[in-house]
Each structure stands twice: as structure tokens, then as C-alpha cells.
Design a protein around this motif. Structure first.
Motif, PDB file in Angstrom:
ATOM      1  N   GLU A  99      34.421  -0.459  21.429  1.00 63.36           N
ATOM      2  CA  GLU A  99      35.850  -0.466  21.111  1.00 63.36           C
ATOM      3  C   GLU A  99      36.535   0.721  21.746  1.00 63.36           C
ATOM      4  O   GLU A  99      36.888   1.676  21.079  1.00 63.36           O
ATOM      5  N   GLY A 100      36.697   0.656  23.045  1.00 65.21           N
ATOM      6  CA  GLY A 100      37.517   1.671  23.685  1.00 65.21           C
ATOM      7  C   GLY A 100      36.739   2.796  24.333  1.00 65.21           C
ATOM      8  O   GLY A 100      35.564   2.671  24.640  1.00 65.21           O
ATOM      9  N   THR A 101      37.466   3.921  24.502  1.00 65.80           N
ATOM     10  CA  THR A 101      36.968   5.042  25.276  1.00 65.80           C
ATOM     11  C   THR A 101      35.545   5.448  24.914  1.00 65.80           C
ATOM     12  O   THR A 101      35.225   5.598  23.747  1.00 65.80           O
ATOM     13  N   ALA A 154      36.427   4.321  19.823  1.00 61.62           N
ATOM     14  CA  ALA A 154      37.747   4.961  19.893  1.00 61.62           C
ATOM     15  C   ALA A 154      38.808   4.072  19.276  1.00 61.62           C
ATOM     16  O   ALA A 154      38.502   3.259  18.416  1.00 61.62           O
ATOM     17  N   CYS A 155      40.047   4.214  19.762  1.00 59.84           N
ATOM     18  CA  CYS A 155      41.177   3.646  19.028  1.00 59.84           C
ATOM     19  C   CYS A 155      41.244   2.130  19.063  1.00 59.84           C
ATOM     20  O   CYS A 155      41.948   1.544  18.249  1.00 59.84           O
ATOM     21  N   CYS A 156      40.568   1.439  19.965  1.00 59.95           N
ATOM     22  CA  CYS A 156      40.588  -0.021  19.937  1.00 59.95           C
ATOM     23  C   CYS A 156      40.024  -0.542  18.616  1.00 59.95           C
ATOM     24  O   CYS A 156      40.222  -1.716  18.285  1.00 59.95           O
ATOM     25  N   ARG A 211      47.860   7.594  21.457  1.00 58.37           N
ATOM     26  CA  ARG A 211      46.546   7.002  21.287  1.00 58.37           C
ATOM     27  C   ARG A 211      45.676   7.646  20.200  1.00 58.37           C
ATOM     28  O   ARG A 211      44.917   6.945  19.549  1.00 58.37           O
ATOM     29  N   ARG A 218      38.951  13.304  23.999  1.00 58.49           N
ATOM     30  CA  ARG A 218      39.276  12.748  25.309  1.00 58.49           C
ATOM     31  C   ARG A 218      40.119  13.692  26.143  1.00 58.49           C
ATOM     32  O   ARG A 218      40.641  13.309  27.180  1.00 58.49           O
ATOM     33  N   GLY A 257      43.073  -4.935  28.031  1.00 61.19           N
ATOM     34  CA  GLY A 257      44.219  -4.682  27.158  1.00 61.19           C
ATOM     35  C   GLY A 257      44.133  -3.280  26.611  1.00 61.19           C
ATOM     36  O   GLY A 257      43.062  -2.698  26.595  1.00 61.19           O
ATOM     37  N   CYS A 258      45.273  -2.760  26.177  1.00 58.89           N
ATOM     38  CA  CYS A 258      45.230  -1.385  25.668  1.00 58.89           C
ATOM     39  C   CYS A 258      46.137  -1.265  24.466  1.00 58.89           C
ATOM     40  O   CYS A 258      47.262  -0.846  24.590  1.00 58.89           O
ATOM     41  N   PRO A 259      45.723  -1.558  23.298  1.00 62.17           N
ATOM     42  CA  PRO A 259      44.474  -2.243  22.956  1.00 62.17           C
ATOM     43  C   PRO A 259      44.627  -3.748  23.122  1.00 62.17           C
ATOM     44  O   PRO A 259      45.746  -4.247  23.059  1.00 62.17           O
ATOM     45  N   GLY A 310      38.874  -3.302  25.699  1.00 56.20           N
ATOM     46  CA  GLY A 310      39.863  -2.285  26.037  1.00 56.20           C
ATOM     47  C   GLY A 310      39.691  -1.743  27.449  1.00 56.20           C
ATOM     48  O   GLY A 310      38.592  -1.678  27.973  1.00 56.20           O
ATOM     49  N   ASP A 311      40.807  -1.330  28.019  1.00 53.25           N
ATOM     50  CA  ASP A 311      40.776  -0.802  29.384  1.00 53.25           C
ATOM     51  C   ASP A 311      39.845   0.395  29.520  1.00 53.25           C
ATOM     52  O   ASP A 311      39.210   0.588  30.546  1.00 53.25           O
ATOM     53  N   CYS A 312      39.796   1.201  28.480  1.00 53.86           N
ATOM     54  CA  CYS A 312      38.968   2.403  28.556  1.00 53.86           C
ATOM     55  C   CYS A 312      37.501   2.049  28.727  1.00 53.86           C
ATOM     56  O   CYS A 312      36.788   2.686  29.497  1.00 53.86           O
ATOM     57  N   LEU A 314      43.639   4.587  30.329  1.00 54.57           N
ATOM     58  CA  LEU A 314      44.597   5.685  30.249  1.00 54.57           C
ATOM     59  C   LEU A 314      43.959   7.030  30.525  1.00 54.57           C
ATOM     60  O   LEU A 314      44.602   7.948  30.993  1.00 54.57           O
ATOM     61  N   PHE A 315      42.691   7.129  30.206  1.00 54.27           N
ATOM     62  CA  PHE A 315      42.043   8.438  30.255  1.00 54.27           C
ATOM     63  C   PHE A 315      41.128   8.578  31.462  1.00 54.27           C
ATOM     64  O   PHE A 315      40.195   9.358  31.443  1.00 54.27           O
TER      65      PHE A 315
HETATM   66  S1  SF4 Z   1      41.980   0.814  25.793  1.00 52.84           S
HETATM   67 FE1  SF4 Z   1      43.791   1.791  24.906  1.00 52.84          FE
HETATM   68  S2  SF4 Z   1      43.626   1.361  22.726  1.00 52.84           S
HETATM   69 FE2  SF4 Z   1      41.623   0.983  23.600  1.00 52.84          FE
HETATM   70  S3  SF4 Z   1      40.496   2.889  23.382  1.00 52.84           S
HETATM   71 FE3  SF4 Z   1      41.475   2.944  25.375  1.00 52.84          FE
HETATM   72  S4  SF4 Z   1      43.399   3.985  25.022  1.00 52.84           S
HETATM   73 FE4  SF4 Z   1      42.650   3.325  23.033  1.00 52.84          FE
END
Ligand code: SF4
Lengths: 183, 381
Positions: free
Chosen positions: A96-98, A60-62, B83, B63, A155-157, A124-126, A132-133
Motif C-alpha cells: 500500500e504505497g511508498t 504508507a498512505c494508500c 500525503r 519519506r 493512482g495516488c491513491p 499506488g504510484d509510489c 510523488l516521492f
Molecule cells: S501513491 Fe500516493 S497515496 Fe499512495 S502511498 Fe504514494 S503518495 Fe501515498
């Protein structure tokens, strides 16, 4: 490995092969023990630490910050981290992320195909807990649910510096680990 | 795939005979573990080396953002709507605040509008540079991977001093922006944009005129003007096919009506044109940043706006780095929208992937489809 014991045959060649197998097994045990002694282990771990090649999998976005970290300013390659296409030759997954439910299956598949030793960084937190999700209907809340994770980078990211720190932590972990983790 | 040339032979392996449809072709699955796809899969049908048919398989990063928006109040959902396109966060954020402000009837102060445009343009450059670096990877051109990412840090530093975050700003809020310019920002920004334009000339020499790139991009992956319109593409993809369409000009929002800039198009519709449209846009945005800083009016940057979505419907749209990004919002008077439909540029451009890849050689696949600037996270939302 089957649980059944094979039927003993009278064929001398097969008997010889059987006993040879036993000896090869014993020999490999000895080799494992020798390799896991301090000086040899240090050399092997040193080699592993500085050639961590992550698989090219982005979840994902990370990945934007992973890209920035491998790019010009931060340059992950100075830690020996070079993103690589072939998963048979790589030893690290940076999640890398969600992780969506659709991606989770593929991630597990990729992990299973990689050669041991293999390491996982949840970035990443996801990837740690849903971030966040966390209340979304289509994601898996954290990589630990289906993969053994070595290092978490929150971290996000996470900033590229944080990712670098995570990689240094993983290297520290490898430095003190055994060469044959199962034995 | 079977290449047997004895069609009548009994086939014990169960593979189809060469006469059957699909027997002479090979179906490849590219991704999601990729070197030539993103967080998505491309199902490619090949005849020898030529792509007959390519189908994108998106959804690896879905998501459920539209649903999450309904669960958070409008301020808390700003990070969420950013995001999907984290490298183009400010533009997506802008579409969101436009829809809310239309419902609330709030007009931000002039300085706030200009600062919005400032961050938007910086984001456009950053997004294009990130895209260009991945383009370099896909071509195996490592210098083109390193340079854009290095120059992107110029603008990341600027944005960080302005908003406090590297790439996720949450800078635009209903009623204006979060904070004013820091001291010394303008001088630093002017210096950096000028340096950046010089760098673009260097890119020209090492990459855009390099046969390594031109021979794989010129005349490859053509999307005709007619087709681009029919498929509903937007952004650089549409402009690369010769259509002069840019929301900043066609429906001026924020401060764009008062700014002077050109919309760049290229007539050919091949990969090369799409890449060059991105490059021209970067120059234009760089020029725009300086212009905004010069014209920046004084005054407050934010007006008080309630955390409420009044009853009604609104449509907010902006020109993001990848094309038109829009929110269709229904409010019920609470602090959350009843429903928000969220469509991004990549989502609109997804239809172009099959059209572009048809008839292209497999080796040219990554460069052709990546020239659409398709960001899977943004398309899946
Ligand atoms: S931690 Fe933040 S930046 Fe990383 S995948 Fe999740 S929402 Fe995106």
C-alpha cells in the motif's frame, strides 16, 4: 540440497530407504502431473481465486484507501479478500504505497515467510515507480526492485474501485495459471 | 525469558540467570507486520502480563518530505505535504498555506476562509471516523470497523463533490481555495450531518456503552494532566487529560473566530476519555459544518497570490485532527522555500506512547496506544 552425492552404504535398511525416496519422488511427479490436468486444476484455482487473504502489512498512505475498500461500502470480502494477521495463512501482499528502505527489508522478509502460492499487488504510484516521492533519499523506487509483482494498481491513491479491479485481474490471472508454478 | 528457579545451576544455554536484570522479563517486538501496531514497531518489555516499558520504533514511513518541499515550488508541493496524513489532508494543507500567506502578506477573501473551515471540519470527522474504525478492529469489534467506514463515505462524497477528489484534495491554495461550492451542496450537507448525528447515537448504544469497550478502556492507559503537559502532547490526547487547549479557540485562524463552538475535554486521561473526546469533537464538527453553511458570506473565493516565497521567516499552525500541526518556513524570494520545518500532531504525541502503555496489560495494548490517535505516516513524514 547438497551437491555432493552421499556415500553408498551397505546397510540394507538405508538402501531400502534410498530406493523408496526415489520412488516417492517419482510418485510425486506423477501426482503433480495429474493435478495439473484441466479439471482438477480448475477446481484448485477456483478455490485459490476466491480466498485471497492479504497480510496485514501497511507501508504508507494508500492504506487509507485499502481500509475504505475493506469497509462498508466497498467490502472487499465479497471477492474473498479478508485482511489477516498471520502471514503463514495468507497468500497475498497488497503493497500500500511508498516503500521506504527500512520497510523494504521487512517486506522481503514477510514475502519469504509466506507459503507458496503467494501473490503481490503493488498499489499506488509510489509502489509502482516512486510516484510523488521518486526523488526522495529514503525510498525504494518501486516494488519490482525486490519482489515479483503480479498486478499493478495505479493512482495516488487508487480509488477503492481501482483496487477491486486489480483484485479481479489477479483472480483472472490465477484462473489460468498452473497449480505448481515451478514444474 | 527464563523461569528456572535454581539460580546457581550452570547455565549451558547461555541464558541469563534469574538474578540478572532482564532475566525475568520478556521483550516482544510488535510490528511492523501488525495487528496491533500501524506501520511502526513497538518494542514492549513484559513482566508476565504487565507492560514494564514500551518503546516506539518509528521511521518505517519516513519519506523525507521536508527535503522534497525544498525541491518543488509551493504549488507543486501541496500534494506532497498532504500525503503524511492523507485522511486529514485539508488541515495539513491549511498549515502550509497559513505559513506562506504570512510571508506573502496575502489575506484570502471571507468566503474562501469559510470554505477552508468547511473542508477542515469535514476532514476532522473523516479522520476521527477512520481512527474509530481501526479502534474497532483492535478490539475485535467488526461492527465498529464497518459502521464508521461506511459513514465516512457520506463525507467523502461531499468532499468529492466540492473538490473533485476522494481524500487528497489540494483544495487550499495560497490566496484562497480552488473552487466554489457546487450546486445543491448545502442542502445535501445539512441532510448528511443530521443523519450522521443520529448515527452517533446508535454508536453510543452498540459501542461506547458496551462493556466490551468500557471494561478495556475505563481507567486503562492513564495519562495524567501534568504528564500530558510535560510530554508536550496536543490535540485530543491533551484534551482527554483535561487540558482545555485548542488552537481554533486559542489563536483563531481563518473563520473560526466568528464561529460558535465548544472545546471538549474530559478530566480522567484514560483511554475512554480520549475516545470520548474524539466522539464529542465529531458532534461539534458536524454542528460546525451546518453553521458554516448558514453563515457563509458571498463574494470571491480566491485572491491572486504570487507563486513566490518572500524573504523572511514565518510560522503557520493549525489544529489538525490529531493536534497541532505547524510549519516553520524560511523564504529566500524564490518559488521554493529555503527550508520548511514540518511538525505534525502525531509526532508530538509520540512521546505519550510509552507513558500510556506503562503498567497496562498486554491484551489492552492495542486499544490503549491507539487511543492516542497516532498515525505513523503523519509522525514519520
Ligand atoms: S501513491 Fe500516493 S497515496 Fe499512495 S502511498 Fe504514494 S503518495 Fe501515498
Amino acid at each position: 540440497m547438497s551437491a555432493q552425492k552421499p556415500v553408498q552404504s551397505d546397510d540394507p535398511i538405508e538402501l531400502l530407504a534410498d530406493s523408496l525416496n526415489v520412488w516417492v519422488g517419482k510418485l510425486s511427479d506423477i501426482v503433480h502431473k495429474v493435478i495439473d490436468t484441466e479439471p482438477i486444476r480448475n477446481v484448485i484455482n477456483w478455490a485459490r481465486m476466491y480466498s485471497l487473504w492479504p497480510v496485514n502489512i501497511t507501508t504508507a498512505c494508500c492504506s487509507a484507501e485499502f481500509g475504505a475498500a475493506s469497509g462498508a461500502r466497498h467490502d472487499l470480502e465479497r471477492f474473498g479478500v479478508l485482511p489477516y494477521g498471520s502471514l503463514r495463512q495468507s497468500d497475498l501482499i497488497v503493497i500500500e504505497g511508498t516503500i521506504t528502505k527500512k520497510m523494504a527489508k521487512r517486506l522481503r522478509m514477510i514475502y519469504d515467510q509466506m507459503a507458496i502460492p503467494r501473490y503481490v499487488i503493488a498499489m499506488g504510484d509510489c509502489a509502482i515507480s516512486g510516484g510523488l516521492f521518486h526523488d526522495s533519499y529514503s525510498i525504494v523506487n518501486g516494488a519490482h526492485e525486490f519482489l515479483p509483482v503480479d498486478v499493478y494498481v495505479p493512482g495516488c491513491p487508487p480509488r477503492p474501485e481501482a483496487l477491486e479491479h486489480g483484485i479481479i485481474m489477479l483472480q483472472e490471472k490465477i484462473r489460468s495459471s498452473k497449480v505448481y508454478p515451478q514444474s | 525469558m527464563t523461569t528456572t528457579d535454581k539460580p546457581t545451576q550452570e547455565n549451558t544455554l547461555g541464558s541469563p540467570s534469574p538474578d540478572e536484570p532482564g532475566a525475568q522479563t520478556l521483550t516482544l517486538s510488535v510490528g511492523p507486520q501488525h495487528s496491533g501496531s500501524g506501520h511502526m514497531r513497538l518494542i514492549v518489555e513484559l513482566d508476565g502480563d504487565i507492560i514494564l516499558n514500551a518503546q516506539p520504533d518509528p521511521g518505517y514511513v519516513h519519506r523525507g518530505i521536508e527535503k522534497i518541499i525544498e525541491l518543488r515550488n509551493i504549488i507543486r508541493s501541496i500534494p506532497v505535504i498532504e500525503r503524511p496524513s492523507i485522511i486529514d489532508a485539508s488541515n495539513l494543507n491549511h498549515a502550509w498555506v497559513r505559513a506562506i500567506e504570512e510571508l506573502q502578506g496575502v489575506e484570502p477573501p471571507a468566503r474562501g476562509q469559510y470554505l477552508r473551515c468547511l473542508l477542515n471540519e469535514m476532514n476532522r470527522i473523516m479522520s476521527h471516523l477512520y481512527w474509530l474504525s481501526i479502534y474497532g478492529v483492535f478490539l475485535g469489534h467488526t461492527t465498529m470497523f464497518m459502521w464508521p467506514l461506511g459513514d465516512r463515505e457520506l463525507f467523502i462524497d461531499l468532499a468529492e463533490s466540492l473538490t473533485g477528489a476522494r481524500i487528497t484534495y489540494s483544495y487550499l491554495v495560497p490566496g484562497g481555495v480552488r473552487r466554489d461550492l457546487p450546486q445543491g451542496f448545502a442542502e445535501e450537507a445539512i441532510k448528511r450531518t443530521e443523519y450522521f448525528e443520529k448515527r452517533l447515537d446508535e454508536y453510543e448504544n452498540i459501542f461506547f456503552k458496551n462493556p466490551l469497550f468500557t471494561s478495556r478502556a475505563k481507567g486503562v492507559g492513564v495519562l495524567s494532566r501534568q504528564k500530558a503537559i510535560e510530554l508536550g502532547t496536543t490535540g485530543p490526547t491533551l484534551r482527554g487529560s483535561g487540558v482545555d487547549a485548542d488552537l481554533r479557540k486559542d489563536e483563531p485562524y481563518a473563520a473560526y473566530g466568528e464561529l460558535d463552538f465548544k472545546v471538549h475535554t474530559r478530566p480522567d486521561g484514560d483511554s475512554y476519555s480520549r475516545v470520548m473526546v474524539h466522539v464529542d469533537e465529531m458532534r461539534e464538527s458536524s454542528q460546525l459544518i451546518r453553521q458554516i453553511l448558514k453563515k457563509l458570506p458571498s463574494g470571491p473565493v480566491r485572491r491572486k497570490a504570487p507563486i513566490v516565497v518572500p524573504r523572511g521567516e514565518a510560522y503557520g499552525r493549525v489544529e489538525s485532527a490529531r493536534g497541532e500541526c505547524s510549519f516553520y518556513m524560511i523564504g529566500e524570494g524564490g518559488d521554493k522555500p529555503y527550508r520548511a520545518r514540518y511538525i505534525t500532531g502525531s509526532y508530538r504525541n509520540m512521546a505519550a506512547i510509552s507513558a500510556v502503555l506503562e503498567g497496562v496489560r498486554l491484551a489492552d495494548m492495542p486499544t490503549s496506544w491507539w487511543s492516542i490517535d497516532y498515525w505513523p505516516v503523519e509522525a514519520d513524514r
